[in-house]
Design a protein around this motif. Structure first.
Motif, short mmCIF file in Angstrom:
data_model
loop_
_atom_site.label_atom_id
_atom_site.label_comp_id
_atom_site.label_asym_id
_atom_site.label_seq_id
_atom_site.Cartn_x
_atom_site.Cartn_y
_atom_site.Cartn_z
N THR A 52 3.72 6.35 4.25
CA THR A 52 4.16 5.76 5.52
C THR A 52 3.08 5.92 6.58
O THR A 52 2.79 4.98 7.35
CB THR A 52 5.47 6.42 5.99
OG1 THR A 52 6.48 6.18 5.02
CG2 THR A 52 5.90 5.86 7.33
N ILE A 53 2.48 7.11 6.66
CA ILE A 53 1.44 7.36 7.66
C ILE A 53 0.23 6.45 7.43
O ILE A 53 -0.31 5.85 8.36
CB ILE A 53 1.03 8.84 7.65
CG1 ILE A 53 2.22 9.72 8.06
CG2 ILE A 53 -0.15 9.08 8.58
CD1 ILE A 53 1.97 11.21 7.93
N LEU A 112 0.82 -1.20 0.00
CA LEU A 112 0.00 0.00 0.00
C LEU A 112 0.87 1.27 0.00
O LEU A 112 0.59 2.24 -0.71
CB LEU A 112 -0.92 -0.02 1.22
CG LEU A 112 -1.90 1.14 1.37
CD1 LEU A 112 -2.85 1.20 0.18
CD2 LEU A 112 -2.68 1.02 2.67
N ARG A 113 1.95 1.25 0.80
CA ARG A 113 2.85 2.41 0.82
C ARG A 113 3.49 2.64 -0.55
O ARG A 113 3.62 3.78 -1.02
CB ARG A 113 3.93 2.22 1.88
CG ARG A 113 4.85 3.44 2.00
CD ARG A 113 5.87 3.30 3.10
NE ARG A 113 6.86 2.24 2.81
CZ ARG A 113 7.97 2.05 3.53
NH1 ARG A 113 8.23 2.81 4.59
NH2 ARG A 113 8.81 1.08 3.23
N ALA A 114 3.88 1.54 -1.21
CA ALA A 114 4.50 1.67 -2.54
C ALA A 114 3.52 2.24 -3.55
O ALA A 114 3.90 3.03 -4.44
CB ALA A 114 5.02 0.31 -2.99
N ALA A 174 6.98 -4.65 11.85
CA ALA A 174 6.73 -3.81 10.67
C ALA A 174 6.53 -2.34 11.06
O ALA A 174 7.01 -1.43 10.38
CB ALA A 174 5.51 -4.33 9.92
N MET A 175 5.83 -2.11 12.18
CA MET A 175 5.61 -0.73 12.64
C MET A 175 6.91 -0.07 13.06
O MET A 175 7.14 1.12 12.80
CB MET A 175 4.60 -0.73 13.79
CG MET A 175 3.17 -1.09 13.36
SD MET A 175 2.05 -1.33 14.74
CE MET A 175 1.91 0.36 15.35
N LEU A 176 7.78 -0.85 13.71
CA LEU A 176 9.09 -0.32 14.10
C LEU A 176 9.90 0.07 12.88
O LEU A 176 10.61 1.08 12.87
CB LEU A 176 9.84 -1.35 14.95
CG LEU A 176 9.45 -1.42 16.44
CD1 LEU A 176 10.07 -2.64 17.09
CD2 LEU A 176 9.90 -0.14 17.15
N SER A 202 -2.71 1.66 9.15
CA SER A 202 -3.26 0.35 8.79
C SER A 202 -2.68 -0.74 9.68
O SER A 202 -3.40 -1.61 10.18
CB SER A 202 -2.97 0.06 7.32
OG SER A 202 -3.34 -1.26 6.99
N LEU A 203 -1.38 -0.67 9.90
CA LEU A 203 -0.73 -1.65 10.79
C LEU A 203 -1.19 -1.49 12.23
O LEU A 203 -1.34 -2.47 12.96
CB LEU A 203 0.79 -1.50 10.70
CG LEU A 203 1.47 -2.06 9.45
CD1 LEU A 203 2.92 -1.64 9.41
CD2 LEU A 203 1.36 -3.59 9.43
#
Length: 584
Positions: free
Chosen positions: A288-289, A51-53, A162-164, A294-295
């Motif tokens: 990223t946000i 999704l970020r890509a 993944a969030m880190l 989402s994460l």
């Protein structure tokens, strides 16, 4: 487990290690489920990065080829996750069902090993409730607990990593919800455990009311005594209390859920605010946000899932405790550790050597110092007033109980040294109460001997003077007897019970008031059949009607649990004692 209020006692606490032991035989399948869960979680983690890509690269650059591949990737992740989910559910459900099956069989088997004393002090409805309601209530926990822990833990760890990777600052902001969630979950767990225990006890009470009120005997009694309205009120009261407990069980923790939903809704807003404040402002891309939020939602779902599993386990320990309480019951009359086998052919020499017995929970012995010698093929009759101990002697012979003192032997071997399955082939009994299954006459007779032929079944029925009654039925031997055999009169049921015992052809026969329900004409016919069949068979007869035991080789008069007089009919008449007074 004492008295009829055994279900009111609080069962002992159950360790989670013992609960986990139920899954031990299924570790290979459980390992496969966990592997599928891990794979599904890892595959699912690709979604926010894809999704970020899309947001940061493909759309701004209008790169159609890259966008196509990224969209295909999102669809592939969804398909793979769905396949993994179906496979995981199928295997996990199969494991849970097998565990429940084994647990039901274990409880049923263990209860069958209990002595008669257990069933005399325990309500039938309570036993049924533990096998059905309690084990049924455990099913969801056993089926889903291990997989829920694995799934939620794997997802939470993978999501946190993944969030880190995306932003450690925003990750720290997201964790502010964890402390209140843990505190609320702990409080809810305690409340649900208590409510679950109360609910299962009330379900057991409801089962007891149904068992006692809607059996054929219960219905007849209520109609005769006019207690129908009172029984309805009793049932309605129990059902109303169950409704209240069910509502409390459902509502417990809803306020926690509402509180957590508010916090969850606020966290994304706080993340957006944090992204716009120094030192984050301008350093985080829109992609990223969006990926992070989402994460974040995916992190809190498994976290709450883990907390819910903890709550469910805590509340379900009340169910496990009730089931394990039955599994832990000591077996009072059991097979010996090193059994012996009676030499064949069994002669049927029965002896009582200074036998005493006290019923569990009683202080006074039911019988004391009983010594009897019944040679092979002979007959002995026990007579006496009600409560003199005659039926207790019969119960000890068929090992419904074991003597408190002394021993009982067959051909010189202590009954306690024999396997119970061997003993039932040696000693047959027809008691005062006749129980028939809700099945055909043929099935009721074959219950005593599954391999019996139709010819052998008819022979036993003829010997018990009940063949003509059976063939006159609409479907003969295939006629269903009805609940507890209420299609038949008391005398007919008694004769069917006699036929059922004779079908096994035991070398020792115990007749505890076996002709008590027969009229005089039928009793004489059955008595002649029994006398003929008793030839060469050791027979113990207990009777109030002294006319049926005049020809016994020995007559033993009992009073107050002791032997008062012993001899033949003629010798006892000559001494003009208690027996003579009974015959007068």
């Amino acid at each position: 487990m004492e008295g009829s209020t055994d279900d009111k006692k609080k069962p002992p606490e159950v360790s989670l290690r013992r609960v986990g032991g139920l899954l031990k035989p299924h570790w290979p399948r459980l390992t496969a489920v966990i592997a599928i869960i891990v794979a599904s979680s890892l595959v699912g983690m690709a979604t926010p990065f894809l999704l970020r890509a899309i947001i940061d690269r493909a759309l701004p650059a209008q790169d159609l080829e890259l966008l196509t591949w990224l969209v295909v990737g999102l669809i592939a992740v969804a398909v793979m996750t769905a396949v993994f989910g179906i496979t995981q559910t199928w295997i996990a459900t199969a494991i849970g069902q097998r565990v429940m099956h084994q647990l039901r069989v274990d409880v049923f088997t263990h209860l069958h090993r209990q002595s008669v004393a257990f069933f005399t002090r325990t309500r039938a409805g309570e036993i049924q409730s533990r096998i059905t309601n309690d084990i049924g209530g455990m099913q969801a926990v056993v089926t889903s607990t291990a997989t829920s822990i694995a799934s939620n833990l794997t997802t939470a760890v993978a999501t946190a990593v993944a969030m880190l990777v995306l932003s450690w600052q925003l990750f720290l902001v997201s964790l502010i919800v964890l402390p209140p969630a843990l505190l609320l979950a702990r409080r809810v767990a305690r409340m649900r455990k208590e409510i679950t225990a109360q609910r299962q006890r009330e379900l057991a009470d409801l089962n007891v009311i149904i068992e006692e009120s809607l059996s054929i005997s219960g219905v007849q009694l209520s109609k005769i005594m006019g207690t129908g309205p009172a029984l309805i009120d009793r049932f309605a009261g129990s059902s109303a209390r169950l409704v209240d407990l069910q509502l409390r069980a459902q509502l417990t923790g809803r306020w926690r859920g509402a509180t957590m939903n508010i916090i969850f809704a606020a966290i994304p807003a706080i993340i957006y605010l944090s992204a716009g404040l120094p030192p984050s402002a301008g350093k985080l891309t829109i992609g990223t946000i969006v990926a992070f939020t989402s994460l974040q939602s995916r992190l809190f779902q498994p976290m709450m899932g883990l907390l819910d599993v903890g709550v469910s386990l805590a509340s379900s320990t009340a169910l496990f405790a009730r089931v394990f309480e039955y599994l832990d019951l000591p077996v009072e009359v059991d097979d010996p550790v090193l059994p012996v086998r009676l030499p064949l052919p069994v002669r049927g020499h029965l002896r009582f050597d200074d036998v005493s017995f006290t019923y569990p929970g009683s202080v006074e012995p039911a019988i004391s110092g009983i010594t009897l010698n019944v040679p092979p093929g002979s007959s002995i009759a026990l007579v006496g007033e009600t409560g003199s101990g005659k039926s207790t002697v019969a119960s000890l012979i068929v090992r419904l109980y074991d003597p408190t003192e002394g021993r009982i032997t067959v051909d010189g071997f202590d009954l306690r040294a024999l396997r119970l399955n061997e003993l039932v082939g040696v000693i047959g009994m027809v008691g005062q109460e006749t129980y028939l299954l809700h099945a055909s006459v043929r099935e009721n007779l074959r219950y005593a001997r599954p391999d019996a032929t139709d010819e052998q079944i008819e022979w036993a029925a003829r010997a018990a003077q009940v063949h003509d009654v059976i063939v006159a039925l609409p479907e003969g031997y295939d006629t269903v007897v009805g609940s507890r055999g209420h299609r038949f009169s008391g005398g007919e049921k008694q004769r069917i019970a006699i036929a059922r015992t004779l079908l096994r052809n035991p070398p020792i026969l115990v007749l505890d008031e076996a002709t008590s329900a027969l009229d005089n004409t039928t009793e004489r016919a059955v008595q002649r059949a029994l006398e003929e069949l008793a030839r060469g068979r050791t027979t113990v007869t207990i009777a109030h009607r002294l006319s049926t035991i005049r020809n016994a080789d020995q007559i033993v008069v009992m009073r107050g649990g002791r032997i008062l007089e012993a001899g033949t009919h003629d010798s006892l008449i000559l001494i003009d004692g208690f027996y003579a007074a009974l015959t007068a």
